[in-house]
Design a protein around this motif. Sequence first.
Motif, short mmCIF file in Angstrom:
data_model
loop_
_atom_site.label_atom_id
_atom_site.label_comp_id
_atom_site.label_asym_id
_atom_site.label_seq_id
_atom_site.Cartn_x
_atom_site.Cartn_y
_atom_site.Cartn_z
N ALA A 125 42.22 31.40 42.65
CA ALA A 125 42.06 32.84 42.39
C ALA A 125 41.40 33.07 41.04
N LYS A 126 41.76 32.26 40.07
CA LYS A 126 41.18 32.44 38.73
C LYS A 126 39.67 32.19 38.73
N GLU A 127 39.21 31.30 39.63
CA GLU A 127 37.77 31.02 39.76
C GLU A 127 36.95 32.29 40.03
N ALA A 128 37.59 33.28 40.68
CA ALA A 128 36.85 34.45 41.17
C ALA A 128 36.53 35.48 40.09
N THR A 129 37.10 35.33 38.89
CA THR A 129 36.87 36.37 37.87
C THR A 129 37.00 35.81 36.45
N PRO A 130 36.15 36.31 35.54
CA PRO A 130 36.33 35.94 34.13
C PRO A 130 37.42 36.76 33.44
N ALA A 131 38.11 37.64 34.18
CA ALA A 131 39.18 38.46 33.60
C ALA A 131 40.31 37.55 33.12
N ARG A 132 41.08 38.05 32.15
CA ARG A 132 42.14 37.25 31.53
C ARG A 132 43.41 37.30 32.38
N ILE A 133 43.34 36.72 33.58
CA ILE A 133 44.52 36.70 34.45
C ILE A 133 45.16 35.31 34.41
N GLY A 134 46.41 35.25 34.87
CA GLY A 134 47.10 33.97 34.93
C GLY A 134 47.29 33.33 33.57
#
Lengths: 455, 255
Positions: B31-40
């Motif tokens: 899931a983290k691969e899909a966005t440069p947003a600071r998630i996880g």
Amino acid sequence: MVLKTRLYQNTYEFSSVKEVLAKASEAKSGDILAGIAARTKLERIAAKVVLSELTVQDMYENPSVPYEEDAVTRLIQDDIDKNVYESIKGMCLGELREWLLSSSTTGEMMLQTGRGLTSEAIAGVSKLMGNLDLIYAGSKMKITATCNTTIGEDGVLACRLQPNHPVDDRDGIIASALDGLSYGAGDAVLGVNPAIDTVDSTLAVWEVLEELKNRYRIPTQTCVLSHVTTQMEALKKGGRADLCFQSIAGSEKALAAFGVTLPMLKEANEMFLKGGTAKGPNVMYFETGQASELSSNAHFHTDQVTMECRCYGLARHYRPFLVNTVVGFMGPEYIYDAKQLTRAALEDVFNGHLHGLPMGCDVCYTNHMPMDQNDNEALAMLLVNAGCHFMMGVPQGDDIMLMYQSTGFHDLAALREIAKKRPIHEFELWLEKWGFWENGRLGKHAGDFTMLLKG
Amino acid sequence: MSEIMSNLTEKTMQQFGCDDGILEPGLFWKAKEATPARIGIGHAGARCKTDSMLRFLADHAQASDSVFMEVDEDIIKKLGIFEIHTRCRNKEDMILRPDWGRIIEEDQQMLLKQNCISNPKVQIYFGDGLCSPAIAANIPDLYKVISSGLDFEGITVGTPFFVRYCRVNTARIIGPLLGAEVTCVLIGERPGLTTAESMSAYIAYKPHPLMLESEYTVVSNISRFGIPPVEAAAHIVDLIIEILEKKQSGIHIDY
């Protein structure tokens, strides 16, 4: 009407109500840029003194843009509750301030009175109030609105989940949304600012959000913040969402700069009431922000607090579910630093509330302002006490599409825990079911969005 | 010193995360691969962990610094173009006087007239805006593909140049001055934490001093982290062709 006073052997004379309002405003770089701010601190106070003696009627009779020339003025004045107005028109703004602050004046009484006040009157009284006055009086008002769920109940601090992505990538939006949900964000709305403002893109993001809402049965509402005409087209093409979004401004000319007219907003509201997925009756989501009128040279030499108030006068006509002042997005030429930003946010939230609106605040700043996350967090703490309805939940406060910093998922969780505030009730139950929230704070599965992904 | 703290900004945000206690680490990293947003990024109570907090501060410091950087003269030379400036004298003026950032003084207007072809179908120029690093990062690919794309369609493109301390609304002056039918300014946009090198294209059909903001057609987020320059260029060419055909740009009220 006296527009003159003396302070320390100096006489201060003003030529119009508009000039008094502008010069009585707390210092903002935008008003200085517009050439309408007080030249000295003492002149600012003199303007406040004069303003305190002007009446509700003086404000009504001196709109920032003449009735004949501006559709926003006409809307605001025509919407005024004439009975309420008649009963308070002789009150001067200094008295109004004391009445608002009085312990025997309830929030309900304030809201009733607000219906008889034009936006100029509300802007005016806020200029006579210090930051703590705004918080003290503002926190008395309880304003609820209902889309699928109800915002504004006692003890609730809601959150717009803002899972933006630089190219509106479906999986990217979902990843940020799930992460936010796992921290308790998203009860106000799941709302995406699209990078690409087209009908197809709006349809695609609507589908993503509706799918999330329905798959996990999340008690909330959905919205894509494209241009209102784009959303209307998308609705005609069979797309579905709960809330209709538009950025608004305080004059007809400034609205035109956004490509918006009042009949357009009316039509959009009717279309979403009829064809949207929301239960309603509140289906509009407006965003505002001090100085958008100045940036399109449509402010008519009016200060930015007053023009911002006129946005609220416009907004209340459409009974919105959410109004959000994006207070720090315009940039330092309009709101320079943390001091000005704090003041603007407290003014906006109070003034919006006195207009009867469910007011949220995007507590935010851009990278060309002399500000950082510490300033943002301090302001967020103040706004919780001011009765702010909702704030943004952005992954760690960093919006990777709009390129500015706001409040993060962690911030909302901490604010709720510190201030003993909760998410909207149905949403809180939903969070508890997944272990994301427990006993008024983050639960054992908080931050683990894979809970939602596993089969 | 721990490995992460020895080079905190080395990893992309997709690789930067905390899967402690995560039920399905495989799904987490996917899931983290899909966005440069600071998630996880995990949490300490309701606050951020130390590594993600410090990474945020580093990224903010870089973005903030890039606002006040100048575009190097060598970069302008390398692009083979000339430069003019607005009324602003420095970056401070740029921040506080957006009105000056759209004013081209007479001597600079002369420079434009002397160095540019008149009445091109399309005039393209570059501005530093609020992010100087955007010029070197994007213009070489972006401009090459736009100009060759328009050439291929038989559309004449004016002489490109660089405007220092540039705001979007220089287009209102420059468009009429050079007699272009369509004016396109490629300008550095407010830097964000994931990229301190993004730019936008503002395109207007016959811009003029009294035009509305909504009359600009805008493509934003152009950078290797957003819409890649080559892809953005193709989109801009299509938009310019459409604008020339319709003889209008932006959002129109008579929808």
